[in-house]
Design a protein around this motif. Structure first.
Motif, PDB file in Angstrom:
ATOM      1  N   ALA A   1      -0.840   4.533   1.606  1.00 15.77           N
ATOM      2  CA  ALA A   1      -1.203   4.644  -0.065  1.00 15.77           C
ATOM      3  C   ALA A   1      -2.298   4.079  -0.457  1.00 15.77           C
ATOM      4  CB  ALA A   1       0.069   3.831  -0.672  1.00 15.77           C
TER       5      ALA A   1
ATOM      6  N   THR B   1      11.902   0.934  -9.167  1.00 17.70           N
ATOM      7  CA  THR B   1      11.323   2.523  -8.557  1.00 17.70           C
ATOM      8  C   THR B   1      11.008   2.346  -7.041  1.00 17.70           C
ATOM      9  OG1 THR B   1       9.281   1.829  -9.473  1.00 17.70           O
ATOM     10  CG2 THR B   1      10.711   3.033 -11.052  1.00 17.70           C
ATOM     11  N   LEU B   2      11.043   1.218  -6.307  1.00 19.27           N
ATOM     12  CA  LEU B   2      10.567   1.156  -4.870  1.00 19.27           C
ATOM     13  C   LEU B   2      11.780   1.176  -4.163  1.00 19.27           C
ATOM     14  CD1 LEU B   2       7.629  -0.920  -4.992  1.00 19.27           C
ATOM     15  CD2 LEU B   2       7.496   1.406  -5.104  1.00 19.27           C
TER      16      LEU B   2
ATOM     17  N   LEU C   1       6.541  -7.419  -3.964  1.00 19.13           N
ATOM     18  CA  LEU C   1       5.965  -6.108  -4.597  1.00 19.13           C
ATOM     19  C   LEU C   1       7.334  -5.707  -5.516  1.00 19.13           C
ATOM     20  CD1 LEU C   1       3.877  -3.974  -5.004  1.00 19.13           C
ATOM     21  CD2 LEU C   1       4.989  -3.054  -2.891  1.00 19.13           C
TER      22      LEU C   1
ATOM     23  N   ALA D   1       5.347   6.036  -1.274  1.00 19.69           N
ATOM     24  CA  ALA D   1       5.569   5.509   0.119  1.00 19.69           C
ATOM     25  C   ALA D   1       6.912   4.764   0.107  1.00 19.69           C
ATOM     26  CB  ALA D   1       4.519   4.166   0.430  1.00 19.69           C
ATOM     27  N   PHE D   2       7.411   4.528  -1.130  1.00 25.01           N
ATOM     28  CA  PHE D   2       8.888   3.824  -0.904  1.00 25.01           C
ATOM     29  C   PHE D   2      10.161   4.831  -1.241  1.00 25.01           C
ATOM     30  CE2 PHE D   2       6.396   0.035  -0.811  1.00 25.01           C
ATOM     31  CZ  PHE D   2       7.294  -0.781  -0.088  1.00 25.01           C
TER      32      PHE D   2
ATOM     33  N   ASN E   1       0.973   6.283  -5.469  1.00 23.66           N
ATOM     34  CA  ASN E   1       0.742   6.341  -3.899  1.00 23.66           C
ATOM     35  C   ASN E   1       1.842   5.583  -3.362  1.00 23.66           C
ATOM     36  OD1 ASN E   1      -1.198   8.266  -4.281  1.00 23.66           O
ATOM     37  ND2 ASN E   1      -2.839   6.822  -3.502  1.00 23.66           N
ATOM     38  N   ILE E   2       2.006   4.391  -3.987  1.00 25.34           N
ATOM     39  CA  ILE E   2       2.903   3.403  -3.483  1.00 25.34           C
ATOM     40  C   ILE E   2       4.259   3.729  -3.549  1.00 25.34           C
ATOM     41  CG2 ILE E   2       3.753   0.736  -3.746  1.00 25.34           C
ATOM     42  CD1 ILE E   2       0.648   0.221  -4.447  1.00 25.34           C
ATOM     43  N   ARG E   3       4.459   4.320  -5.017  1.00 27.87           N
ATOM     44  CA  ARG E   3       5.916   4.700  -5.089  1.00 27.87           C
ATOM     45  C   ARG E   3       6.444   5.860  -4.095  1.00 27.87           C
ATOM     46  NH1 ARG E   3       9.943   5.769  -9.881  1.00 27.87           N
ATOM     47  NH2 ARG E   3      11.508   6.856  -8.607  1.00 27.87           N
TER      48      ARG E   3
ATOM     49  N   GLN F   1       7.760   1.506   7.345  1.00 29.60           N
ATOM     50  CA  GLN F   1       7.505   1.236   5.680  1.00 29.60           C
ATOM     51  C   GLN F   1       5.888   0.615   5.478  1.00 29.60           C
ATOM     52  OE1 GLN F   1       9.668   2.033   2.853  1.00 29.60           O
ATOM     53  NE2 GLN F   1       7.504   2.150   2.373  1.00 29.60           N
ATOM     54  N   PHE F   2       5.631  -0.637   6.229  1.00 26.80           N
ATOM     55  CA  PHE F   2       4.449  -0.990   6.075  1.00 26.80           C
ATOM     56  C   PHE F   2       3.167  -0.200   6.408  1.00 26.80           C
ATOM     57  CE2 PHE F   2       6.348  -5.373   7.885  1.00 26.80           C
ATOM     58  CZ  PHE F   2       6.396  -6.102   6.510  1.00 26.80           C
TER      59      PHE F   2
ATOM     60  N   VAL G   1       6.194  -7.443   0.756  1.00 25.29           N
ATOM     61  CA  VAL G   1       6.898  -6.321   0.154  1.00 25.29           C
ATOM     62  C   VAL G   1       7.887  -7.161  -1.013  1.00 25.29           C
ATOM     63  CG1 VAL G   1       8.443  -4.542   0.150  1.00 25.29           C
ATOM     64  CG2 VAL G   1       6.565  -4.542   1.713  1.00 25.29           C
TER      65      VAL G   1
ATOM     66  N   ARG H   1      14.543   6.507   1.250  1.00 25.72           N
ATOM     67  CA  ARG H   1      14.832   7.329   2.597  1.00 25.72           C
ATOM     68  C   ARG H   1      16.341   6.826   2.922  1.00 25.72           C
ATOM     69  NH1 ARG H   1      10.113   9.049   5.713  1.00 25.72           N
ATOM     70  NH2 ARG H   1       8.296   9.102   4.282  1.00 25.72           N
TER      71      ARG H   1
ATOM     72  N   LEU I   1       0.516  -8.266  -3.504  1.00 22.16           N
ATOM     73  CA  LEU I   1       0.488  -7.343  -2.383  1.00 22.16           C
ATOM     74  C   LEU I   1      -0.858  -7.464  -1.460  1.00 22.16           C
ATOM     75  CD1 LEU I   1       2.044  -5.408  -0.727  1.00 22.16           C
ATOM     76  CD2 LEU I   1       0.607  -3.450  -1.917  1.00 22.16           C
TER      77      LEU I   1
ATOM     78  N   LEU J   1      -2.939   4.737  -7.496  1.00 20.53           N
ATOM     79  CA  LEU J   1      -2.675   4.004  -6.400  1.00 20.53           C
ATOM     80  C   LEU J   1      -1.144   3.706  -6.576  1.00 20.53           C
ATOM     81  CD1 LEU J   1      -3.274   2.560  -3.966  1.00 20.53           C
ATOM     82  CD2 LEU J   1      -4.341   0.652  -5.408  1.00 20.53           C
ATOM     83  N   GLN J   2      -0.895   3.319  -7.993  1.00 17.70           N
ATOM     84  CA  GLN J   2       0.633   2.979  -8.169  1.00 17.70           C
ATOM     85  C   GLN J   2       1.765   4.005  -7.747  1.00 17.70           C
ATOM     86  OE1 GLN J   2       1.944   0.030 -10.785  1.00 17.70           O
ATOM     87  NE2 GLN J   2       0.195  -1.206 -10.365  1.00 17.70           N
TER      88      GLN J   2
ATOM     89  N   ARG K   1       3.354   3.102   5.737  1.00 21.84           N
ATOM     90  CA  ARG K   1       3.244   4.109   4.933  1.00 21.84           C
ATOM     91  C   ARG K   1       2.752   3.374   3.571  1.00 21.84           C
ATOM     92  NH1 ARG K   1       8.583   5.725   6.611  1.00 21.84           N
ATOM     93  NH2 ARG K   1       9.568   4.380   5.221  1.00 21.84           N
ATOM     94  N   LEU K   2       2.800   2.022   3.223  1.00 20.26           N
ATOM     95  CA  LEU K   2       2.350   1.337   2.422  1.00 20.26           C
ATOM     96  C   LEU K   2       0.777   1.256   2.744  1.00 20.26           C
ATOM     97  CD1 LEU K   2       2.788  -0.387  -0.377  1.00 20.26           C
ATOM     98  CD2 LEU K   2       3.601  -2.267   1.264  1.00 20.26           C
TER      99      LEU K   2
ATOM    100  N   GLU L   1      16.845   3.750   3.979  1.00 21.27           N
ATOM    101  CA  GLU L   1      16.926   3.122   4.885  1.00 21.27           C
ATOM    102  C   GLU L   1      17.089   1.624   4.383  1.00 21.27           C
ATOM    103  OE1 GLU L   1      13.446   5.194   7.477  1.00 21.27           O
ATOM    104  OE2 GLU L   1      12.777   3.890   5.812  1.00 21.27           O
TER     105      GLU L   1
ATOM    106  N   TYR M   1       3.228  -2.219 -10.844  1.00 20.27           N
ATOM    107  CA  TYR M   1       3.564  -3.106  -9.632  1.00 20.27           C
ATOM    108  C   TYR M   1       2.650  -4.286  -9.245  1.00 20.27           C
ATOM    109  CZ  TYR M   1       5.889   1.313  -8.341  1.00 20.27           C
ATOM    110  OH  TYR M   1       6.756   2.434  -8.365  1.00 20.27           O
ATOM    111  N   ASP M   2       3.019  -5.396  -8.724  1.00 21.08           N
ATOM    112  CA  ASP M   2       2.269  -6.441  -8.539  1.00 21.08           C
ATOM    113  C   ASP M   2       1.199  -6.628  -7.564  1.00 21.08           C
ATOM    114  OD1 ASP M   2       1.309  -9.084  -8.493  1.00 21.08           O
ATOM    115  OD2 ASP M   2       3.213 -10.003  -8.978  1.00 21.08           O
TER     116      ASP M   2
ATOM    117  N   ASN N   1      15.715   1.776   0.559  1.00 28.88           N
ATOM    118  CA  ASN N   1      14.543   2.387   0.029  1.00 28.88           C
ATOM    119  C   ASN N   1      14.900   3.959  -0.289  1.00 28.88           C
ATOM    120  OD1 ASN N   1      14.469   3.815   2.343  1.00 28.88           O
ATOM    121  ND2 ASN N   1      12.223   3.039   3.016  1.00 28.88           N
TER     122      ASN N   1
ATOM    123  N   PHE O   1       3.015  -7.088   5.029  1.00 25.17           N
ATOM    124  CA  PHE O   1       2.783  -7.171   3.612  1.00 25.17           C
ATOM    125  C   PHE O   1       3.768  -7.962   2.736  1.00 25.17           C
ATOM    126  CE2 PHE O   1       0.602  -3.054   4.968  1.00 25.17           C
ATOM    127  CZ  PHE O   1      -0.680  -3.720   5.105  1.00 25.17           C
TER     128      PHE O   1
END
Lengths: 485, 351
Positions: A445, B159-160, B152, B337-338, B333-335, A438-439, B149, B130, A195, B330-331, A441-442, B132, A190-191, B128, B147
């Motif tokens: 993370a 995958t997100l 991202l 989150a989405f 965790n981000i996955r 969503q923000f 997104v 969920r 972010l 971390l990646q 939750r991000l 949504e 991921y970039d 996403n 953010f």
């Protein structure tokens, strides 16, 4: 809840007393950023000098569950560095070394406290410079620029901070050091670099930045065009962009801005004009000549009453002097002003400027417009008197309505200043609950305990729900039928 | 450019997958199925029919499209207004879609000079994990609310979330383009590229194919002409074709058997000295390598130069890219989150 003495002692052990500020007199310096209307005296300010210290401090804060507000030079305009009750302020101003200028790869590696302008100064001997130039570039720091994704006069052609950073080192709330980006241009996964840039101190603390440097352009030319109406000037801006020209800068000033700056900076602006455009073109001499001819033709077609071309460097600087002095000049005609920041599609410039005028009149306040027209980034300055009771509340309300107008025409509530503390309510207009969730939750993370700059940039759903009721009741939300981007 | 709106079908399929717990493999034109890790989901979510223009404002330099739109059709649409996608992505013989191009984050030869795929993304609509439907970013070129997104999503390999719509900034087509060619060895070519990059020439591409260094100049006719005169070098009459073939990975180099690696590093880095054949793009910042050396060796060589290696095409994709420990956690965790149930493209980015 006040910070525990055990925690404060541990901070002193880590940094030494010289890097810990706890007395009220010295703490005052840190009670606000450049949005001075909002103030909160911090309890403790920590000034690390090394990456190790930042890592240790964040790990310590996590252990004691102490929130952290990172701060650069404090020149931000949205209250991003406003202290939060119960939190420490982590000032990065002592980390101000230029670690490397690498002319071969055209990049510079910097500590976060390096001033924006100092980067270009250090790169100049190599014929290079750093492009993003926020108006505060003499004072603002690169770490803060990264946190806010700062823009400036030249981002129409050269992009925002996000387009000009190659790598950052970020310390997480756990105290871990992460490298985002890298020596190459694209990295796998991921970039996170994109972010992190503009994340307003919510995801981590930036402790090292590698920026891209560009070759200095051999020729720069500035045109000044006057118009009999703001609408015509707005139409000329749209025409220049539509024609495929990409000026380095394209700035608009309205009549109020022209007269305020002329009295202050004596740039020789035409006082009878309703609006002026400043159009900067750069590149090889042949490119600049070709673009300059095209621009002049377009300005003439769009009813410019006068077009001047700077004959030399002195005149070019004089043309810019007025624009650059606009904010202090406005500071002389009003005891206080509030600088807004919103973006709109360029085709909406004329309509939005007219609407801002109408909204201002209805509020009984004056607005001066001086802004980055080429990228549709407005900076209406609302004039007021902070000592007059109730004035600031009127200003906040007008500012909010202007931003909602930006959203209604397909724009955004902030182009380059960030959301910070200031625009939390407008975030509820720009985004729906599912997007805000969503923000959140991000953020979790990165920062599951919510300790990094809490309460900033992303409003709680509760706050928006409260605000939604307020708006519906008073019927102030304009164009509720429009989809919101 | 015609199109159809399949958003409700796509969202329904995602909701069904959430209910059944069955993972989805997102497929657009299928042109980049070779790229990334092994996807373990076998139910296909097709986005190719979700296509068409939502909004195109040439005077704003902004276009909003459904994700299944074909890159070739988008280029044609823009060319009609003398505009283009600045990141010069491949369209893989007309098969590539916008969603797939952005999910892979592919950019072509113009990338170091004009910007990457993610640099041109202004906003997006996604669904996403969920179910949504969410909007991020917008249609204006400066926007720092919330953010980022939208950016991202670029390179996330789906995958997100599923990209539904994307808003892109576009650029005017340069008035003139011209290619100069020089016969040089690799070391001299690298040197020459760095020298030129540090000076204000109107460059828009620089590549070395092992034999020839080519540089492309873009801009007003007078400026390109003046630059060409000062830079000497021979004009390559087939320059446009070369850049097109490089962008589409159709040069003979890309037809070689064996594993193909993309190695990103600082442009002035010394030659890699790995066995195999190479091609330099992006002024030296992208080193293509065709080599059968072990993945371990190639990752180590890239890492030693502060860069990253990606196995672009190859038999064994088990070690196609690497993320160090902290970043990997971390990646993940981000996955989460989405896409908390790992509905999308399981295994495609990391296993």
């Amino acid at each position: 809840m006040p910070l525990s003495s055990a925690f404060i002692q541990k901070c002193r052990d880590l940094l030494g007393d010289r890097q810990v500020i706890a007395d009220t007199e010295s703490l005052r310096v840190y009670e606000c950023d450049a949005l001075a209307a909002y103030r909160q005296l911090p309890e403790l300010v920590l000034l690390p000098e090394t990456v190790d210290q930042v890592q240790a401090l964040l790990a310590l804060c996590r252990r004691y569950r102490v929130p952290v507000v990172a701060r650069g030079a404090g020149t931000g305009l949205s209250g991003g560095a406003l202290p939060v009750a119960g939190a420490v302020v982590l000032g990065l101003s002592k980390m101000q070394r230029i670690l490397a200028i690498d002319p071969e790869n055209r990049r510079a590696t910097l500590q976060p406290g390096v001033r924006n302008l100092a980067i270009s100064e250090a790169a100049r001997p190599y014929g290079l410079y750093y492009a993003p130039d926020p108006s505060s570039q003499i004072a603002c720091s690169i770490g803060g620029n990264v946190a806010e994704n700062a823009g400036g006069v030249h981002c129409l052609k050269y992009g925002l901070t996000v387009h000009n950073v190659l790598q950052i080192k970020l310390v997480t709330m756990d105290g871990e050091l992460l490298v985002l980006g890298g020596g190459g241009l694209d990295t796998p996964g991921y970039d996170l670099l994109a972010l992190a840039i503009g994340s307003e101190g919510l995801l981590g603390v930036v402790v090292e930045i590698t920026v891209r440097l560009l070759p200095l352009q051999p020729r720069t030319q500035v045109l000044l065009a006057a118009f009999a109406s703001v609408e015509q000037a707005g139409a000329a801006v749209a025409a220049i962009i539509a024609d495929g020209l990409l000026p380095a800068g394209l700035e608009l000033m309205d009549k109020a801005a022209i007269s305020a700056t002329e009295a202050f900076a004596h740039a020789g602006y035409p006082l009878e004009a309703a609006a002026i455009l400043l159009c900067e073109l750069d590149g090889m001499p042949e490119q600049v000549e070709a673009d300059s001819r095209r621009t002049r033709r377009l300005l003439q077609q769009h009813a410019a009453t006068e077009i001047r071309t700077a004959v030399d460097e002195t005149e070019r600087k004089r043309f810019w002097a007025g624009r650059k002095a606009a904010f202090p000049a406005v500071g002389r005609i009003a005891s206080d002003y509030y600088c807004m920041d919103g973006t709109i599609p360029r085709g909406q410039l004329a309509h939005v400027l007219q609407q801002i005028g109408a909204l201002a009149e209805a509020s009984g306040l004056s607005v001066v417009n001086v802004f980055h027209a080429g990228d549709g980034n407005l900076h209406p300055l609302i004039l007021y008197d902070a000592n007059r009771a109730g004035d600031f509340e009127k200003v906040e309300a007008l500012g909010g309505r202007i931003l909602e107008l930006c959203v209604a025409v397909g724009g955004a509530i902030t182009g380059e200043h960030g959301v910070g503390h200031e625009k939390l309510n407008q975030m509820c207009v720009q985004f729906r609950a599912a997007e805000l969730a969503q923000f959140h939750r991000l953020k979790q993370a990165f920062d599951p305990l919510g300790l990094l700059n809490p309460g900033k940039a992303i409003p709680s759903l509760h706050r928006c729900a409260e605000m939604g009721r307020m708006h519906v009741h008073s019927g102030r939300l304009p164009h509720p039928d429009l989809e919101r981007f | 450019m015609r199109g159809t709106d399949r958003e409700s079908q796509i969202v329904r399929q995602v909701l069904r997958a959430i209910e059944t717990g069955q993972g989805l493999r997102i497929v657009g034109g299928g042109s980049k199925a070779f790229y990334g890790g092994h996807c373990t989901a076998d139910v296909v979510l097709n986005t190719a029919e979700h296509s068409g223009v939502i909004d195109y404002q040439p005077s704003e330099l902004v276009v909003t499209l459904r994700s299944g739109s074909r890159m070739a059709e988008i280029s044609e649409l823009l060319a009609g207004q003398r505009q283009m996608l600045g990141f010069e992505p491949p369209d893989y013989a007309g098969r590539a879609t916008l969603g797939g191009t952005l999910a892979c984050g592919f950019s072509g030869p113009r990338r170091p000079f004009a910007g990457s795929a993610r640099d041109f993304v202004l906003g997006c609509k996604i669904v996403n994990g969920r179910g949504e439907v969410l909007n991020f970013g917008g249609r204006v070129i400066k926007n720092v609310a919330g953010f980022d997104v939208s950016r991202l999503m670029v390179g996330a390999l789906g995958t997100l979330g599923v990209l539904l719509e994307v808003t892109l900034r576009v650029l005017p087509v340069p008035e003139t383009e011209l290619t100069l060619v020089y016969a040089l060895n690799e070391a001299r070519a690298l040197n020459r590229m760095q020298q030129l990059s540090g000076q204000p020439w109107p460059l828009s591409a620089m590549a070395f194919d092992g034999e020839f260094l080519r540089i492309r100049l873009s801009g007003a006719e007078a400026a390109v002409g003046a630059a060409a005169a000062q830079l000497a070098g021979d004009i390559d009459p087939d320059g446009d074709m070369f850049w097109h073939d490089l962008r589409e990975q159709r040069l003979s180099f890309f037809q070689l058997p064996g594993s193909l690696w993309r190695i990103g590093m600082a442009p002035a880095s010394a030659p890699l000295n790995l066995s195999g054949r190479g091609l330099l793009d992006w002024g030296g910042a992208l080193r293509w390598l065709n080599s059968d050396m072990p993945a371990e060796t190639i990752h180590a060589a890239a890492s030693a130069r502060g860069g990253h290696a990606i196995c672009y095409r190859g038999e064994d994709k088990s070690d196609w890219m690497r993320l160090d420990g902290g970043l990997l956690g971390l990646q993940r965790n981000i996955r989460q989150a989405f896409d908390p149930l790992t509905i999308f493209n399981s295994g495609r980015l990391f296993s």
